[in-house]
Design a protein around this motif. Structure first.
Motif, PDB file in Angstrom:
ATOM      1  N   UNK B   2      44.925 -66.041   9.325  1.00  0.00           N
ATOM      2  CA  UNK B   2      44.123 -67.223   8.995  1.00  0.00           C
ATOM      3  C   UNK B   2      42.632 -66.963   9.110  1.00  0.00           C
ATOM      4  N   UNK B   3      41.890 -67.940   8.682  1.00  0.00           N
ATOM      5  CA  UNK B   3      40.434 -67.816   8.766  1.00  0.00           C
ATOM      6  C   UNK B   3      39.980 -67.874  10.220  1.00  0.00           C
ATOM      7  N   UNK B   4      38.918 -67.125  10.539  1.00  0.00           N
ATOM      8  CA  UNK B   4      38.359 -67.190  11.899  1.00  0.00           C
ATOM      9  C   UNK B   4      37.655 -68.524  12.086  1.00  0.00           C
ATOM     10  N   UNK B   5      37.848 -69.125  13.275  1.00  0.00           N
ATOM     11  CA  UNK B   5      37.241 -70.438  13.540  1.00  0.00           C
ATOM     12  C   UNK B   5      35.865 -70.252  14.177  1.00  0.00           C
ATOM     13  N   UNK B   6      34.889 -70.892  13.607  1.00  0.00           N
ATOM     14  CA  UNK B   6      33.503 -70.738  14.073  1.00  0.00           C
ATOM     15  C   UNK B   6      32.904 -72.098  14.412  1.00  0.00           C
ATOM     16  N   UNK B   7      32.325 -72.191  15.581  1.00  0.00           N
ATOM     17  CA  UNK B   7      31.612 -73.418  15.951  1.00  0.00           C
ATOM     18  C   UNK B   7      30.120 -73.197  15.733  1.00  0.00           C
ATOM     19  N   UNK B   8      29.527 -74.047  14.898  1.00  0.00           N
ATOM     20  CA  UNK B   8      28.090 -73.967  14.642  1.00  0.00           C
ATOM     21  C   UNK B   8      27.416 -75.135  15.359  1.00  0.00           C
ATOM     22  N   UNK B   9      26.648 -74.830  16.393  1.00  0.00           N
ATOM     23  CA  UNK B   9      25.932 -75.875  17.140  1.00  0.00           C
ATOM     24  C   UNK B   9      24.454 -75.806  16.759  1.00  0.00           C
ATOM     25  N   UNK B  10      24.045 -76.713  15.902  1.00  0.00           N
ATOM     26  CA  UNK B  10      22.667 -76.678  15.388  1.00  0.00           C
ATOM     27  C   UNK B  10      22.239 -78.107  15.051  1.00  0.00           C
ATOM     28  N   UNK B  11      21.119 -78.554  15.631  1.00  0.00           N
ATOM     29  CA  UNK B  11      20.691 -79.932  15.390  1.00  0.00           C
ATOM     30  C   UNK B  11      19.758 -80.062  14.187  1.00  0.00           C
ATOM     31  N   UNK B  43      34.681 -78.334  22.572  1.00  0.00           N
ATOM     32  CA  UNK B  43      35.148 -77.188  23.359  1.00  0.00           C
ATOM     33  C   UNK B  43      36.201 -77.581  24.398  1.00  0.00           C
ATOM     34  N   UNK B  44      36.163 -78.842  24.808  1.00  0.00           N
ATOM     35  CA  UNK B  44      37.166 -79.282  25.784  1.00  0.00           C
ATOM     36  C   UNK B  44      38.544 -79.386  25.132  1.00  0.00           C
ATOM     37  N   UNK B  45      38.561 -79.482  23.810  1.00  0.00           N
ATOM     38  CA  UNK B  45      39.840 -79.610  23.102  1.00  0.00           C
ATOM     39  C   UNK B  45      40.330 -78.292  22.502  1.00  0.00           C
ATOM     40  N   UNK B  46      39.375 -77.531  21.980  1.00  0.00           N
ATOM     41  CA  UNK B  46      39.776 -76.283  21.322  1.00  0.00           C
ATOM     42  C   UNK B  46      38.714 -75.204  21.489  1.00  0.00           C
ATOM     43  N   UNK B  47      39.142 -73.972  21.539  1.00  0.00           N
ATOM     44  CA  UNK B  47      38.189 -72.874  21.663  1.00  0.00           C
ATOM     45  C   UNK B  47      38.125 -72.106  20.336  1.00  0.00           C
ATOM     46  N   UNK B  48      36.954 -72.027  19.735  1.00  0.00           N
ATOM     47  CA  UNK B  48      36.847 -71.296  18.458  1.00  0.00           C
ATOM     48  C   UNK B  48      36.894 -69.785  18.683  1.00  0.00           C
ATOM     49  N   UNK B  49      36.894 -69.019  17.610  1.00  0.00           N
ATOM     50  CA  UNK B  49      36.880 -67.549  17.730  1.00  0.00           C
ATOM     51  C   UNK B  49      35.468 -67.043  17.998  1.00  0.00           C
ATOM     52  N   UNK B  50      34.485 -67.826  17.608  1.00  0.00           N
ATOM     53  CA  UNK B  50      33.090 -67.436  17.837  1.00  0.00           C
ATOM     54  C   UNK B  50      32.200 -68.688  17.819  1.00  0.00           C
ATOM     55  N   UNK B  51      31.110 -68.650  18.588  1.00  0.00           N
ATOM     56  CA  UNK B  51      30.165 -69.778  18.628  1.00  0.00           C
ATOM     57  C   UNK B  51      28.786 -69.286  18.175  1.00  0.00           C
ATOM     58  N   UNK B  69      30.474 -72.456  28.900  1.00  0.00           N
ATOM     59  CA  UNK B  69      31.589 -71.675  28.336  1.00  0.00           C
ATOM     60  C   UNK B  69      32.018 -70.554  29.284  1.00  0.00           C
ATOM     61  N   UNK B  70      31.048 -69.837  29.819  1.00  0.00           N
ATOM     62  CA  UNK B  70      31.379 -68.678  30.666  1.00  0.00           C
ATOM     63  C   UNK B  70      31.879 -69.092  32.054  1.00  0.00           C
ATOM     64  N   UNK B  71      31.189 -70.058  32.658  1.00  0.00           N
ATOM     65  CA  UNK B  71      31.526 -70.398  34.046  1.00  0.00           C
ATOM     66  C   UNK B  71      32.595 -71.484  34.178  1.00  0.00           C
ATOM     67  N   UNK B  72      32.457 -72.556  33.399  1.00  0.00           N
ATOM     68  CA  UNK B  72      33.413 -73.664  33.560  1.00  0.00           C
ATOM     69  C   UNK B  72      34.685 -73.456  32.750  1.00  0.00           C
ATOM     70  N   UNK B  73      34.512 -72.982  31.518  1.00  0.00           N
ATOM     71  CA  UNK B  73      35.703 -72.776  30.684  1.00  0.00           C
ATOM     72  C   UNK B  73      36.278 -71.367  30.877  1.00  0.00           C
TER      73      UNK B  73
END
Lengths: 252, 123
Positions: B2-11, B43-51, B69-73
């Protein structure tokens, strides 16, 4: 223009000058002062020319004080000239204050030059500017949008929305003296301004962001935001014309 | 595969629209969030392959995102940071907290695609 008419105009002008307050300086007022000064100067030179005055010191104005007015060959109209000279001196003083104010605001030389030559507030879009913008949009279309004209159209739509949002938010943040938020909204918009090569607006935004971090001068920030609001409709019109031409070319 | 899942966080909507388009065209399944609250919720519901995340965002900065992401998740998902010029201190901070890569504004979408591909291949 007859001396009587000129005197009447000068009286009005003097009244406006007296009412002028640098505490309330914004781009419109600064432009008004400059235009008034140029208009007055042109009229003064015209009447001087009619009176055949050839003394070069007269046209320099600043050194020309009212008590010396009888030196000049103005005939029976000398008393009118006396009023002109007084006001002329005042105008120059005001103009120099304006110049000092602009310097104190650290306005970039290019922008200051634009203010003086009035092009910043000229409500027209030149063919050369549109042509340059067409090239910019073509590059954006080819390189970033991979030729998708709909994406470019969407980017322009977002650009306009962001600019209007910035104008509204900036007004609010200046009123509330919330400079951190003003810096944030300025930061948010600047990538888009750079992406579309709208360098004048980008330059203003960089200055707003800088002032929000450094001296936080509300008058300076108001001035810069006014500049943005004045310049934006011209940029918008240029982008619209450029996009329409580009779209037509791509449709062919 | 499948396609890699990517989260784009940009305002920045303008940049996000461009990157969203190019990343989708590059074969990624992109989820876009425009502020930190949305990012945290996602992120609390799903973890993408890359952020891919901007540093300066409302409510929850890119720096806070890395830490979360690193410490809590407790996740090692690759994180690429987008940063403005002159923001070097934040970039160093991001690397110290566990960012994998960074790209500076103005973002070249082609360069971003290469960097995203490289990070995914490492994993």
């Amino acid at each position: 223009m007859k001396p009587k008419d000129l005197l009447s105009q000068l009286t009005d002008f003097e009244k406006k000058l007296t009412e002028f307050s640098f505490n309330k300086l914004n781009a419109d007022e600064a432009e008004f002062l400059k235009c008034s000064f140029l208009s007055f100067k042109a009229n003064l030179l015209e009447i001087m020319s009619l009176e055949k005055s050839s003394d070069p010191q007269f046209v320099r104005g600043k050194k020309c004080r009212s008590q010396n007015s009888e030196k000049y060959a103005l005939g029976e109209n000398w008393f009118i000239a006396d009023s002109y000279i007084k006001i002329y001196d005042e105008v120059i003083d005001h103009h120099e204050s304006y110049d000092t104010l602009l310097k104190s605001l650290n306005i970039e030389p290019a922008m200051k030059s634009q203010l003086y030559t009035s092009t910043l507030f000229e409500n027209t879009t030149s063919t050369a500017t549109v042509e340059k913008q067409i090239l910019n949009l073509q590059l954006l279309l080819d390189d970033e949008c991979t030729g998708e004209i709909e994406l470019l159209e969407e980017l322009l739509f977002i650009y306009e929305r962001n600019a209007l949002e910035f104008i509204g938010m900036a007004k609010l943040h200046i009123q509330n003296e919330n400079y951190a938020e003003l810096a944030f909204v300025a930061h948010k918009i600047k990538t888009g301004l750079a992406m579309l090569d709208t360098n004048d607006l980008h330059s203003i935004i960089l200055q707003i962001e800088q002032v929000c971090i450094t001296d936080k001068d509300p008058k300076h920030l108001q001035f810069l935001c006014d500049c943005f609001a004045q310049e934006y409709p011209i940029v918008k019109e240029t982008l619209k014309l450029a996009f329409d031409k580009l779209k037509n070319t791509n449709d062919l | 595969m499948g396609k890699a899942k990517l989260l784009l966080a940009e305002d920045d909507d303008l940049l996000a629209a461009l990157l969203n388009f190019r990343l989708k065209k590059g074969g990624y399944e992109v989820t876009h969030s425009s502020d930190g609250k949305q990012v945290k919720e996602f992120l609390s519901q799903t973890m993408p392959d890359i952020i891919v995340s901007d540093i300066m965002m409302p409510y929850f900065s890119g720096i806070e995102l890395i830490s979360y992401v690193r410490k809590e998740l407790n996740s090692n998902v690759p994180i690429i940071i987008i940063s403005s010029a002159g923001n070097e201190e934040n970039v160093l901070n991001a690397f110290e907290l566990g960012a994998n890569d960074f790209i500076s504004k103005p973002v070249n979408p082609t360069e971003l695609l290469v960097r995203v591909g490289r990070e995914l291949n490492k994993n």
